[in-house]
Design a protein around this motif. Structure first.
Motif, PDB file in Angstrom:
ATOM      1  N   LEU A   1     -16.253  82.022   3.579  1.00  0.00           N
ATOM      2  CA  LEU A   1     -14.973  81.471   3.313  1.00  0.00           C
ATOM      3  C   LEU A   1     -13.944  81.755   1.763  1.00  0.00           C
ATOM      4  N   PRO A   2     -13.231  80.624   1.494  1.00  0.00           N
ATOM      5  CA  PRO A   2     -12.394  80.991   0.548  1.00  0.00           C
ATOM      6  C   PRO A   2     -12.804  79.839  -0.741  1.00  0.00           C
ATOM      7  N   GLY A   3     -13.541  80.032  -1.034  1.00  0.00           N
ATOM      8  CA  GLY A   3     -14.366  79.204  -2.282  1.00  0.00           C
ATOM      9  C   GLY A   3     -13.096  78.794  -3.008  1.00  0.00           C
ATOM     10  N   PRO A   4     -12.024  79.448  -3.773  1.00  0.00           N
ATOM     11  CA  PRO A   4     -11.817  78.535  -4.759  1.00  0.00           C
ATOM     12  C   PRO A   4      -9.917  77.886  -4.221  1.00  0.00           C
ATOM     13  N   PRO A   5     -10.016  77.961  -2.918  1.00  0.00           N
ATOM     14  CA  PRO A   5      -8.587  77.555  -2.408  1.00  0.00           C
ATOM     15  C   PRO A   5      -9.592  75.776  -1.560  1.00  0.00           C
ATOM     16  N   LEU A   6     -10.542  76.039  -0.857  1.00  0.00           N
ATOM     17  CA  LEU A   6     -11.541  75.274  -0.346  1.00  0.00           C
ATOM     18  C   LEU A   6     -11.799  73.974  -1.557  1.00  0.00           C
ATOM     19  N   SER A   7     -11.976  74.474  -2.294  1.00  0.00           N
ATOM     20  CA  SER A   7     -12.173  73.307  -3.973  1.00  0.00           C
ATOM     21  C   SER A   7     -10.831  72.994  -4.220  1.00  0.00           C
ATOM     22  N   TRP A   8      -9.567  73.374  -4.736  1.00  0.00           N
ATOM     23  CA  TRP A   8      -8.911  73.289  -4.247  1.00  0.00           C
ATOM     24  C   TRP A   8      -7.758  72.111  -3.555  1.00  0.00           C
ATOM     25  N   ILE A   9      -8.307  72.544  -2.391  1.00  0.00           N
ATOM     26  CA  ILE A   9      -7.567  71.361  -1.512  1.00  0.00           C
ATOM     27  C   ILE A   9      -8.644  70.250  -1.659  1.00  0.00           C
ATOM     28  N   GLY A  10     -10.140  70.624  -1.333  1.00  0.00           N
ATOM     29  CA  GLY A  10     -10.874  68.630  -1.992  1.00  0.00           C
ATOM     30  C   GLY A  10      -9.745  68.614  -3.238  1.00  0.00           C
ATOM     31  N   LEU A  11      -9.652  68.461  -3.985  1.00  0.00           N
ATOM     32  CA  LEU A  11      -8.763  67.838  -4.757  1.00  0.00           C
ATOM     33  C   LEU A  11      -7.896  67.758  -4.366  1.00  0.00           C
ATOM     34  N   LEU A  12      -6.796  68.486  -3.621  1.00  0.00           N
ATOM     35  CA  LEU A  12      -5.368  67.838  -3.074  1.00  0.00           C
ATOM     36  C   LEU A  12      -5.822  65.903  -2.530  1.00  0.00           C
ATOM     37  N   ILE A  13      -6.663  66.689  -2.007  1.00  0.00           N
ATOM     38  CA  ILE A  13      -7.224  65.627  -1.349  1.00  0.00           C
ATOM     39  C   ILE A  13      -7.518  64.431  -1.279  1.00  0.00           C
ATOM     40  N   LEU A  14      -8.419  64.376  -2.297  1.00  0.00           N
ATOM     41  CA  LEU A  14      -8.831  63.324  -3.515  1.00  0.00           C
ATOM     42  C   LEU A  14      -6.912  62.789  -4.229  1.00  0.00           C
ATOM     43  N   TYR A  15      -6.953  63.467  -4.087  1.00  0.00           N
ATOM     44  CA  TYR A  15      -5.506  63.287  -5.467  1.00  0.00           C
ATOM     45  C   TYR A  15      -4.554  62.228  -3.815  1.00  0.00           C
ATOM     46  N   THR A  16      -4.604  62.200  -3.092  1.00  0.00           N
ATOM     47  CA  THR A  16      -3.681  61.788  -1.636  1.00  0.00           C
ATOM     48  C   THR A  16      -4.174  60.422  -1.375  1.00  0.00           C
ATOM     49  N   THR A  17      -5.400  59.694  -2.016  1.00  0.00           N
ATOM     50  CA  THR A  17      -6.015  58.724  -1.894  1.00  0.00           C
ATOM     51  C   THR A  17      -4.485  57.448  -2.733  1.00  0.00           C
ATOM     52  N   PRO A  18      -4.481  56.279  -1.592  1.00  0.00           N
ATOM     53  CA  PRO A  18      -2.924  55.569  -2.077  1.00  0.00           C
ATOM     54  C   PRO A  18      -3.853  55.415  -3.743  1.00  0.00           C
ATOM     55  N   GLN A  19      -4.887  55.109  -3.792  1.00  0.00           N
ATOM     56  CA  GLN A  19      -5.040  53.958  -5.659  1.00  0.00           C
ATOM     57  C   GLN A  19      -4.810  54.868  -6.680  1.00  0.00           C
ATOM     58  N   MET A  20      -5.015  56.082  -6.224  1.00  0.00           N
ATOM     59  CA  MET A  20      -4.715  57.453  -7.538  1.00  0.00           C
ATOM     60  C   MET A  20      -3.851  57.261  -7.687  1.00  0.00           C
ATOM     61  N   PRO A  21      -3.253  57.429  -8.895  1.00  0.00           N
ATOM     62  CA  PRO A  21      -2.210  58.277  -9.611  1.00  0.00           C
ATOM     63  C   PRO A  21      -1.813  59.625  -9.412  1.00  0.00           C
TER      64      PRO A  21
END
Length: 166
Positions: A25-45
């Motif tokens: 599993l590519p650890g850091p890229p997966l975690s970074w994608i998790g952050l990217l997904i988090l920041y796509t929520t409509p209410q979050m800048p």
């Protein structure tokens, strides 16, 4: 819907932590994608600075993940044969059906590579293989720490915007 995005992004971050010790599993890229997904929520800048800095560090860690075990082999007196053996052993170890093949593979690869280089010096081959193992452990530690930092950013961000979502 936001709750689903939170769960999916958390799963990516946690998979990244698991991937910091499992080479499949590519650890850091997966975690970074998790952050990217988090920041796509409509209410979050959208935070370009946080994502940009963590993306650059993620790329650097992905590159170093292949360099550090080979450098460990080199620092412990290994030749180019040992370095190539480390890299080949890492790839073979990932797909090997044996438990912990991703740890044994680079070690054996460096050892075999050094024996091909000089059959009469098994002590040097063992020393180079030990350097490969130490490099692997150091690389895994760096990935784990970085993924934990990304988890901390995730938790901080969710905590900061919790009342916006619910």
């Amino acid at each position: 819907m936001e709750f689903l995005i939170l769960i999916v992004s958390l799963l990516f971050v946690l998979a990244g932590i698991a991937g910091s010790v499992l080479p499949a599993l590519p650890g850091p890229p997966l975690s970074w994608i998790g952050l990217l997904i988090l920041y796509t929520t409509p209410q979050m800048p959208f935070n370009y600075t946080t994502l940009g800095i963590t993306f650059v560090i993620t790329l650097l860690i992905v590159i170093l993940d292949y360099v550090i075990p080979a450098q460990g082999t080199k620092r412990f007196g290994g030749s180019k044969y040992g370095i190539w053996g480390t890299n080949i052993g890492l790839i073979v170890g990932i797909f090997a059906p044996i438990p912990l093949g991703f740890i044994i593979g680079p070690f054996l690869g460096a050892f075999i590579g050094e024996l091909i280089y000089d059959q009469n010096n098994s002590k040097r081959a063992l020393k180079a293989a030990t350097g490969s193992f130490i490099g692997f452990v150091a690389s895994s530690f760096i990935k784990f720490v970085f993924c934990m930092i990304l988890l901390g950013i995730y938790i901080h961000t969710v905590w900061k915007y919790w009342n916006v979502w619910f």
